[in-house]
Design a protein around this motif. Structure first.
Motif: not given
Length: 510
Positions: A338-342, A351-355
């Motif tokens: 459910v997390a995606l990269p910017l 390596m900082v991902w976002y829901v």
């Protein structure tokens, strides 16, 4: 297979309220000093909006990140090593202070030294850089909660492909969400490869990208190469500075300051294991829309005996392997997906991902005259949400709307499932099966996203003092080294995927 560990972060954007507590505490900790008044290692942007610095996502202009040349080889967008050397003293692809903002203070002495009179004295703004009176016309989040969006919002680089006409900046029709940003500590950092002096380096033990202040010469190529524009120049020292991922806290097994002070509890910190030998292959994936799965494919399963054995052979301690098993970041990225990269299209493998944020789905179902208990009606509403799928896809999946829709449908099914649980209704197995969830997976994902405790959100293993001497002896060389020259053999061999222009990593710290 060469197993390395990486400290990573995931943020749940549905929980961000835009309070800027993370930005302020980071500012007080790292950039509350002369020379970096304009720098925000962590900032919170309002989307849609042009961001900070202004339009940093427009890589056709700023030349950040990587691209594939005509032969399909991975090259820096800012140009070859020769081009960078020729432009050391005249780099045209740098944001100016007007793209960030001119930091100001106020003439407070006027308030206490003004003579008695009937007029109230006013503390007027003065530039911190020049000391002269100035006007405040821009800021790090000028569009806070859409405040400046009607005037500047159309300049958002993500509003391409006709989205600018689709998104109307009117109170009753527009949308917004808050996007916290910091250095991505990429697996394939363009800033490290672009640095002529070798001052930028990626630590082998935990993947944190830092700047060796002793080796930095202020060439500023790292500023150009970073597509997220998270490298700043200290105008007092002439040195590059950036987010350190609070490495002193990480080494002590504590979360970063921005995570510790986050009011919405939206940040997750954890360890992931990845195959360093395949980083170059993943970053050079031909189709931009396949970069998401290519990067996910790099992450290894710490429950796999083969991976565990390879991790031990690479010198990763047992408690770090156990931390990787319990990592909330791994669960959100690899297990639940459910997390995606910017902006994966920058090919830095962030390596900082976002829901991604989920608009009120049930409202959309009701407006369309649908049944909130019908999975088909609920999933169909995802394509009609107030936040356009195209916009989220331009941010997180290189334009792949199906990947974003899949995540939003999974989150929608989770909400519907927990709603039925709270109302005492039986589980709808068809709803969960449609998005690839079981009841157990849904419960685990709900606990992680909604009610996770401190120790579940932050699984950060402490550093090992006994490894310090060995790491110093290795001079913290770049962890994704391949053939083409080893630092210990030649001093300036090509490392980091064998890409020309990347120098030996320094042994110094930030």
């Amino acid at each position: 297979m060469r197993v390395l560990a990486q400290i990573a972060m995931v943020m749940n954007l549905d929980k961000c309220i835009g309070c800027h507590t993370c930005s302020v505490t980071c500012k007080q900790t790292w950039t509350n000093r002369t020379g970096v008044e304009y720098a925000w290692f962590n900032n919170v942007e309002t989307k849609p909006g042009v961001g900070y610095p202004r339009r940093y996502e427009d890589q056709e202009h700023w030349k950040g990140g990587w691209m594939l040349d005509r032969r399909g080889r991975l090259v820096l967008r800012s140009g070859s090593r020769t081009k960078r050397l020729l432009s050391l003293f005249a780099n045209p692809d740098l944001p100016g202070i007007e793209d960030y903002y001119e930091p100001v203070t106020y003439d407070y002495d006027t308030l206490v030294s003004a003579p008695a009179g009937q007029d109230v004295p006013v503390a007027r703004p003065r530039s911190v850089l020049t000391g002269e009176p100035t006007q405040i016309t821009w800021g790090a989040n000028w569009e806070d909660s859409l405040g400046g969006t009607p005037e500047h919002g159309a300049g958002d680089p993500n509003l391409r492909g006709g989205l600018a006409e689709k998104v109307r900046f009117e109170f009753e029709q527009t949308f917004l969400f808050h996007l916290p940003r910091l250095c991505e500590h990429c697996l394939n950092p363009a800033c490290v490869s672009a640095c002529p002096s070798g001052a930028m380096y990626k630590r082998e033990e935990d993947g944190i990208v830092l700047v060796d202040q002793d080796r930095c010469r202020g060439w500023r190529m790292c500023v150009t190469a970073c597509p997220y524009k998270k490298v700043y120049v200290n105008h007092a020292t002439g040195k590059a500075e950036k987010c350190t991922f609070c490495f002193p806290r990480i080494e002590a097994g504590q979360p970063t300051v921005c995570s510790e002070t986050c009011v919405g509890r939206l940040r997750y910190l954890g360890l992931v294991l990845y195959d360093a030998d395949r980083v170059g292959e993943a970053a050079a994936t031909t189709d931009e829309r396949d970069l998401l799965e290519a990067q996910r494919g790099l992450f290894l399963d710490p429950d796999d005996p083969g991976v565990t054995a390879a991790a031990r052979a690479s010198g990763i301690p047992e408690d770090w392997i156990e931390a990787a098993r319990r990592s909330p970041v791994r669960a959100l990225i690899s297990r639940h997906k459910v997390a995606l990269p910017l902006h994966p299209e920058y090919r830095t493998l962030p390596m900082v991902w976002y829901v991604p944020p989920l608009s009120p789905v049930l409202d959309a179902v009701g407006e369309a005259g649908g049944d909130a208990d019908d999975p088909d009606h609920v999933f169909a509403a995802v394509t009609r949400l107030r936040i356009p799928l195209d916009y989220l896809a331009n941010l997180f999946t290189a334009g792949d709307t199906d990947a974003v829709a899949g995540v939003l449908m999974k989150l929608t099914a989770l909400r519907s499932h927990m709603r039925r649980r709270s109302l005492g209704e039986p589980d709808d197995e068809a709803l969960l099966k449609a998005v690839g969830l079981t009841a157990e997976d849904a419960e685990a994902l709900h606990r992680l996203l909604a009610v996770a405790k401190y120790q579940d959100r932050y699984v950060v293993p402490a550093g090992h003092k006994e490894d310090a001497a060995a790491l110093a002896g290795m001079e913290n060389r770049c962890p994704v080294e391949v053939s083409g020259g080893r630092p210990e053999d030649g001093g300036h061999g090509k490392v980091m995927l064998g890409i020309p222009g990347l120098r030996r990593a320094s042994g110094g710290r930030a």
